[in-house]
Design an enzyme around this catalytic site. Structure first.
Site, PDB file in Angstrom:
ATOM      1  N   LYS A  91       0.880  -1.169   0.000  1.00 34.14           N
ATOM      2  CA  LYS A  91       0.000   0.000   0.000  1.00 34.14           C
ATOM      3  C   LYS A  91       0.917   1.219   0.000  1.00 34.14           C
ATOM      4  O   LYS A  91       1.618   1.483   0.974  1.00 34.14           O
ATOM      5  CB  LYS A  91      -0.906   0.006   1.226  1.00 34.14           C
ATOM      6  CG  LYS A  91      -1.833   1.199   1.202  1.00 34.14           C
ATOM      7  CD  LYS A  91      -2.713   1.282   2.424  1.00 34.14           C
ATOM      8  CE  LYS A  91      -3.471   2.593   2.351  1.00 34.14           C
ATOM      9  NZ  LYS A  91      -3.555   3.270   3.627  1.00 34.14           N
ATOM     10  N   ALA A 133      -9.329   6.245   4.154  1.00 33.01           N
ATOM     11  CA  ALA A 133      -9.070   7.426   4.987  1.00 33.01           C
ATOM     12  C   ALA A 133     -10.312   8.277   5.244  1.00 33.01           C
ATOM     13  O   ALA A 133     -11.050   8.632   4.331  1.00 33.01           O
ATOM     14  CB  ALA A 133      -7.977   8.317   4.409  1.00 33.01           C
ATOM     15  N   GLY A 134     -10.488   8.575   6.503  1.00 34.30           N
ATOM     16  CA  GLY A 134     -11.535   9.510   6.913  1.00 34.30           C
ATOM     17  C   GLY A 134     -12.881   8.873   7.207  1.00 34.30           C
ATOM     18  O   GLY A 134     -13.807   9.560   7.620  1.00 34.30           O
ATOM     19  N   ASN A 171      -9.198   2.229   9.700  1.00 28.73           N
ATOM     20  CA  ASN A 171      -8.291   1.933  10.813  1.00 28.73           C
ATOM     21  C   ASN A 171      -8.701   2.689  12.067  1.00 28.73           C
ATOM     22  O   ASN A 171      -9.173   2.099  13.037  1.00 28.73           O
ATOM     23  CB  ASN A 171      -6.841   2.258  10.427  1.00 28.73           C
ATOM     24  CG  ASN A 171      -5.848   1.863  11.510  1.00 28.73           C
ATOM     25  OD1 ASN A 171      -6.209   1.357  12.572  1.00 28.73           O
ATOM     26  ND2 ASN A 171      -4.588   2.079  11.266  1.00 28.73           N
ATOM     27  N   THR A 172      -8.558   4.015  12.047  1.00 27.74           N
ATOM     28  CA  THR A 172      -8.761   4.799  13.266  1.00 27.74           C
ATOM     29  C   THR A 172     -10.126   4.528  13.904  1.00 27.74           C
ATOM     30  O   THR A 172     -10.225   4.354  15.125  1.00 27.74           O
ATOM     31  CB  THR A 172      -8.626   6.305  12.960  1.00 27.74           C
ATOM     32  OG1 THR A 172      -7.364   6.515  12.335  1.00 27.74           O
ATOM     33  CG2 THR A 172      -8.697   7.133  14.221  1.00 27.74           C
ATOM     34  N   GLY A 177      -7.665   9.636   9.542  1.00 24.36           N
ATOM     35  CA  GLY A 177      -7.938   9.744  10.976  1.00 24.36           C
ATOM     36  C   GLY A 177      -8.948  10.818  11.335  1.00 24.36           C
ATOM     37  O   GLY A 177      -9.217  11.062  12.498  1.00 24.36           O
TER      38      GLY A 177
END
Lengths: 373, 264
Positions: free
Chosen positions: B106, B193-194, B215-216, B167
């Site tokens: 990635k 992301a986001g 993830n976050t 994040g």
């Protein structure tokens, strides 16, 4: 080159701190990252009235940006020779302590010992003395650390030129820590009476030179207890903002260590309380969500445990502040820079981190992320 | 009866010829512990998990990510987070492959340490080098349809446009551009992301994204395992809705039970 963090704008900001109301503190928390006005409210005594709410906001923001983790690093003192005479530092040339510059063999032994504990991130620390601590010597120590297995190598030593920093970057340096100590020019000159460090402007411009040399991270900070708390906190925040605006690829880390005692038991007119330190830490986090906020072993276990993950995302543990501290016997001991307050071992500190529901991280970098792009 | 097109057996996610049942990719950073991470991964159903090469300690068998993520169960997708330019990203990926981690990568090149936004120029340069060198490259990119096309043209196996800054939990703020990327896609589109809530993941999937990466939102949840399950459902619901054919939004009301036969 130096950021405009003195004079009238600073006076106005100081006034904003003194005039801050609880309402200002509350409204600061409504928009994160907080504005400069919000930062002023958060470092004001009014903030203590809703300290719990601020602590939660700082905790949540730290978790959001860095996760439930705390990075660990360790200082490695390579020399305590110094031509400066900073009145708060035991390395000052006027203090009669045992002086030592570690040989490369000794540096390797110290490094190997720290790797055994698990550390992967090391901060090399030295006094300032061109006769005993040359740029070549520092460069060799950096290369040595990388070869030994450290993935992140920082430096806190004499200030240098852009070319010298570039050379150290090529040797593997990832970070330079250069605290202004105090942004109050008059007090600065008083506590740095002689030696190269007496030059306030040269010190202030050092962070610029570090960034211009392509070093990835620059560490800013004040030594709390020298200047006025409010003025230094505001000036530090301005410096961070300036660096972020001017050098968009440079990471900024911040630390606000406190003086707890002076060589010879000197008098400290601007003593900073635990409450003020916590207030500043949280305000810094809420103003700058992405900076690394570091807390050293100068602080007590109780306060450190409280701040782990609450703004703070990088800590040292088991630190020794004299060259040879990790491997040499006490009979050979060189003089230390300052007394460590949190004397817990790395294992004890990692356990305390775990108990706060956080994970400690030894490695958050990689040698293949070359420091000079 | 309408066939269940979202059956993972008949509707798999295919990347570089490899088939996956799950359309949710998960990250491994930011968790409170290795145990919480594994529980969250398990309940999310993810089969591809991304691991930051700067975090992982390849020399340490006790490293929790390597210890807790079973390579027989998950495709470990190393990422180059922390790289500021193409050279650093290529270095990291190459050494990871030499250490036997993976030839999938990635690709993340984020010179700005504050918002961690991807650098299109350096990402493209790195992708060119890595693709030529035989890597399966999954680049993290700004939601730029032209960049996505160019990356697909040179052989990237997916494109991973961002919904909002990493994040940030802000969801899909780049919706119109992602829609164009999806419309023109010749490789799987993974929204990365986001994404802070299962509804964000569902939104991406309803738009026709092939997968999402989270993830976050998993790692910082109070109950990471429950959040893993919630995202799994969000992704599945979004995919099912996309395949079932969503109605178009209209400016005027349309009765759900139209009254027929009136004279005017």
């Amino acid at each position: 080159m130096a950021p405009k963090i003195q004079g009238e704008p600073l006076d106005r900001a100081v006034e904003a701190v003194f005039n801050a109301t609880l309402r200002d503190v509350r409204s600061a928390l409504e928009k994160i990252p907080v504005s400069s006005a919000g930062f002023a409210a958060l470092i004001s005594p009014e903030a203590d009235k809703i300290a719990g709410r601020i602590e939660k906001a700082a905790h949540d923001l730290t978790a959001q940006r860095f996760g439930h983790t705390v990075n660990l690093y360790i200082p490695l003192y390579i020399s305590n020779y110094c031509v400066n005479n900073c009145s708060y530092c035991w390395f000052g040339r006027g203090n009669s302590i045992t002086r030592k510059t570690l040989s490369h063999d000794q540096v390797a032994r110290e490094g190997a010992r720290l790797l055994e504990d698990g550390y992967k991130s090391v901060l090399l620390v030295a006094g300032e003395d061109p006769k005993h601590i040359s740029v070549s010597y520092i460069s060799d120590c950096i290369t040595q650390m990388k070869k030994l297995g450290f993935v992140f190598v920082g430096l806190e030593a004499q200030t240098m030129s852009v070319d010298q920093y570039r050379r150290l970057g090529e040797a593997g340096l990832d970070s330079v820590t250069v605290y202004q100590e105090t942004y109050d020019r008059e007090i600065y000159h008083r506590v740095h009476p002689t030696g190269p460090k007496h030059d306030y402007d040269r010190r202030l411009d050092t962070a610029d030179r570090v960034a211009q040399a392509g070093i990835r991270n620059v560490g800013l900070g004040v030594l709390l207890g020298l200047g006025d708390f409010t003025r230094d906190a505001l000036a530090l925040a301005s410096h961070v903002k300036y660096m972020q605006n001017r050098y968009w690829q440079t990471m900024v880390s911040v630390s606000v260590p406190r003086i707890h005692s002076w060589p010879g038991g000197g008098y400290m007119e601007n003593r900073v309380s635990d409450t003020q330190l916590a207030r500043l830490t949280m305000a810094m986090r809420l103003a700058f969500p992405d900076i690394i906020l570091t807390l050293s072993t100068r602080e007590s276990p109780g306060l450190r445990d409280r701040l782990f993950g609450v703004g703070i995302n990088q800590v040292s543990a088991g630190s020794k502040t004299h060259p040879g501290g990790y491997t040499e016997t006490s009979e050979d001991a060189a003089g230390e820079q300052f007394p460590v307050v949190d004397n817990r071992s790395p294992a004890e500190v990692t356990e305390a981190i775990r108990q706060k529901g956080l994970e400690w991280v030894w490695k958050d970098w990689d040698v293949n992320l070359k420091p000079v792009g | 009866m309408v066939p269940n097109n979202s059956d993972p057996v008949t509707d798999p996610l295919i990347i570089a010829g490899r088939s996956f049942r799950s359309r949710l990719l998960a990250g491994t950073g930011k968790f409170r512990s290795g145990l919480e991470m594994t529980q969250s991964l398990e309940s999310s159903g993810a089969q591809i998990v991304t691991v930051s090469l700067r975090r992982v300690d390849l020399d340490n068998p006790e490293d929790h990510i390597l210890k807790f993520v079973d390579p027989d169960k998950y495709l470990i997708l190393p990422n180059t987070s922390g790289a500021r330019n193409a050279g650093e990203a290529v270095n990291l990926a190459t050494l990871a492959r030499e250490s036997g981690v993976s030839d999938w990568v990635k690709l993340e090149v984020t010179p700005d340490p504050r918002y961690l936004l991807p650098d299109p120029v350096e990402t493209f340069k790195a992708a060119e080098i890595l693709v030529k060198d035989g890597f399966k490259v999954l680049p993290y990119i700004p939601a730029d349809p032209v960049l996505a096309r160019r990356l697909a043209d040179i052989g990237s196996v997916t494109v991973m446009p961002l919904g909002s800054p990493i994040g940030s939990n802000r969801g899909i703020k780049t919706r119109d551009s992602i829609a164009i990327i999806i419309e023109q896609a010749t490789v799987p589109v993974i929204v990365d992301a986001g994404l802070g809530a299962p509804s964000h993941a569902a939104e991406a999937m309803e738009m026709g994204a092939d997968a999402v990466l989270v993830n976050t939102a998993l790692a910082v949840a109070d109950d990471t395992a429950a959040m893993g399950a919630a995202f799994r459902k969000g992704v599945e619901a979004g995919r099912e809705a996309y395949l079932a054919g969503l109605g178009k939004p209209l400016a005027t009301a349309q009765a759900s039970s139209p009254v027929a036969g009136l004279p005017w």
